[in-house]
Structures are given as C-alpha cells and as structure tokens.
Enzyme design. Sequence first.
Site, PDB file in Angstrom:
ATOM      1  N   ARG A   1       0.846  -1.191  -0.054  1.00  0.00           N
ATOM      2  CA  ARG A   1       0.040   0.069   0.033  1.00  0.00           C
ATOM      3  C   ARG A   1       0.943   1.236  -0.112  1.00  0.00           C
ATOM      4  NH1 ARG A   1      -5.744   0.179   1.652  1.00  0.00           N
ATOM      5  NH2 ARG A   1      -5.460  -2.049   2.613  1.00  0.00           N
TER       6      ARG A   1
ATOM      7  N   SER B 213      -8.700  -6.082  -9.676  1.00  0.00           N
ATOM      8  CA  SER B 213     -10.218  -5.585  -9.648  1.00  0.00           C
ATOM      9  C   SER B 213     -10.623  -5.540 -11.043  1.00  0.00           C
ATOM     10  CB  SER B 213     -10.456  -4.303  -8.739  1.00  0.00           C
ATOM     11  OG  SER B 213     -10.302  -4.699  -7.513  1.00  0.00           O
TER      12      SER B 213
END
Length: 420
Positions: free
Chosen positions: A274, A349
């Site tokens: 992240r 995604s």
Amino acid sequence: MAVIDLKVLRENPDAVRASQRARGEDPGLVDALAEADSARRAAISAADNLRAEQKSASKLVGKASPDERPALLAAAKELAEKVKAAEAAQLDAEQAYTAAHLAISNVIIDGVPAGGEDDFVVLDTVGEPPALENPKDHVELGESLGLFDMERGAKVSGSRFYFLTGPGALLQLGLFQLAVRTAVENGFTLMIPPVLVRPEIMAGTGFLGAHADEVYRVEADDLYLVGTSEVPLAGYHANEILDLSAGPLRYAGWSTCFRREAGSYGKDTRGIIRVHQFDKVEGFVYCRPEQAEAEHQRLLDWQRQMLAAIEVPYRVIDIAAGDLGSSAARKYDCEAWVPTQHTYRELTSTSNCTTFQARRLSVRYRDDSGKPQTAATLNGTLATTRWLVAILENHQQPDGSVRVPSALVPYVGTDVLAPR
C-alpha cells in the site's frame, strides 16, 4: 459525480431503493431524487410558460396604439420580473436536482452480495498455496536480492515511497510487457495517458465522492493526479458519439498512479503493498449496455490468464455491494495467496460501471436505428506493482533466491534472482 439512469428511477424506484439498502446507503435518497426531479420539471415548465407569455406580450406592445402602450409596457415589465424569478427558481431546482442525483450510487446488478467489506462471495480458488518453511516476506526478499530500496525511497520522498532497483525494475517492466502483449493480442489499443486530469474528468468517473481524500490535487493548476488510468481513459471519449458497430472499444492504459492512502494509517506500512505511487496496466472498455456483463467476464478471464502466467495461487471473489465504490454495479477481485500473511490479498479488480460514468461524461453511441444512447464502461487491472509481492513470496526458495516465472524470464534475463 457520475449518475444513475433517471429512466430506471422513474420506472422502477424499488430496484434503486433495494440497491441503496444492499450498499448500506440511505434508500430515502431515492425519494429525495424523485421529488427533486419532479420539482425541476415543474420549474422548467413554469419558466417556459412565462417566457412564452412574455414573447406574446412584447409582440402586442409592438403593435399597440400610443394610448394602449403604457398599460401594455407596465404589464410586460411585471412579466419580466416574473420570468426573472421563475428562472432563478429553475436554477435552484436544477442545483437541488443535481445534488440529489449525485448522492445516489450506481444500481447494483442482480446477484451482487449485500453487505460490507467482509461479505464477499468466493467464486473460485485456483492453485495450492506453496508449502514453505519459515518464508521470508517480500521486503526481506526484495532487499536481500537488490530489487527495491525502501530506506532511500523514504529519504527522498517520505514514507510509502521506494526505488525499484536493478532486477526489481526489470521484473516490473517484464510483468507489464507481458500484460501489454496479452492486451494487444486480445484487441486492446495500448495507451500511455496523461496522469494529471481536469476536475470534471476526475469527477465524471466518480472519484471525487466518498474517496476524494485519496486523491492528490495540484491546487495551483486545478488538476488531479490519477489513482488509475481508468480516469483519463474514461475521459478520452467524453462528449463524443462512438462507433460501436464493430464491437466494444478496448484500451489498455500503462501509467504511474498516485494515491494518498489517507484512510490507511497503520495498515500495510511495510513494503510495497500500500504505497503512494505505483505503476499499473489497466484495461478499459466502452460497449453497448447489453454487452457489458459478457465483457466483464472477458476482463476477468484476461486477468486469470495473467495470474496463470505468473504462477501464483489465487481466488476470485464477488465484492459485496457496500464495498463496491459508487461507480461500480458489480466488481470481481482476484486475490493472490501471500505466504507470510497466511491470507489472500487483492491483485486485480474488474468493475462493470454500466452507464454510470458515461452518462456524466456524455459518452454515447448510435443504436441500430441511429439514435444516440449512453454507452457502458468497464475497467480491470492487467498488472500492477503490487504483483511483485505475490511473485517474490510464492516463488522463494530455501536458499533465499526467487524463481522467476517462466513467462517473465525473457524480460528479466534470468530464471533465478539470487542474493547479492
């Protein structure tokens, strides 16, 4: 700032309410929008009628005799004031309607699980997690193999920045070359888009809503740094009518992406899971709305093809409504096994945004009768920097080296990354 189809709201408000409930959002916003829509239409009608009356009155003034003119001029002046007030009321009604419209997220597709972040449904699991004794995490592997430098990244830019170095840079470039080749062989046009966009483009894709604090803004120039090339690719055809007669238009955008990670303090602070800056190859599709669900499956299949090429165990999940983001009507994630975390973590995604983004950005196509209709848009990751985590951890060997997946060997120039 993307918007739902008003036709759906007017014809089937219960479906929109059900979607709002499944997302954990306020179904009362549907009634507020219906009322605002009705008030806006009434205000437009009232202003139109008064303008027509004003036009007729001004014609009478022109034809009137000197004796009649003062009374007609006084009436015309009064009408002008009424028109001015009606136009102000119309503007207020338009603004209230726009605000009510923007408050409602995209209507979910039937079958999307209700609930939040933990309510996803596992659709498929592929491959077995490797049996590793005392596995090293990606940071320890990356630093011992000379693949990235977190310490100097922090020195130069602050926390959550890094340098990809030597074979680490080659590994990422190899991964992206493979993604590009996969995309181009499947009919995508390769794009390297701008990563700074105007506010209306960022807003049109739905990224200035609930997650606006994730976006970097360059205030002096009123531009935004994109968190995904989905944004410039969605804006590429803004205010255009597309020719979709030969099938969907598919683009693959290779770009650097920027995210503030404002809501993630304390989460994944170690390594490159992240971070504030990363690279990504993103597939983006424009199609007719009736083709969108089939195209969504194709995007998922291309993602699976990429994950098979890097030889990592993964699962496919159907994301729950409350974790979709405002633009997506359905989203599938592919999550790879991360041995040191004993869990699956998102690598890809793919979202079906139906007509939600295209309506705001005014992207249309001509139907079979030649009439302009709103297009559908979809997006899906084909490779990103985070994939290095799954590659390193799953392919590590007892001596501290990492096996390079065979599909990436031609780009990296070796089949094993060994400690320096």
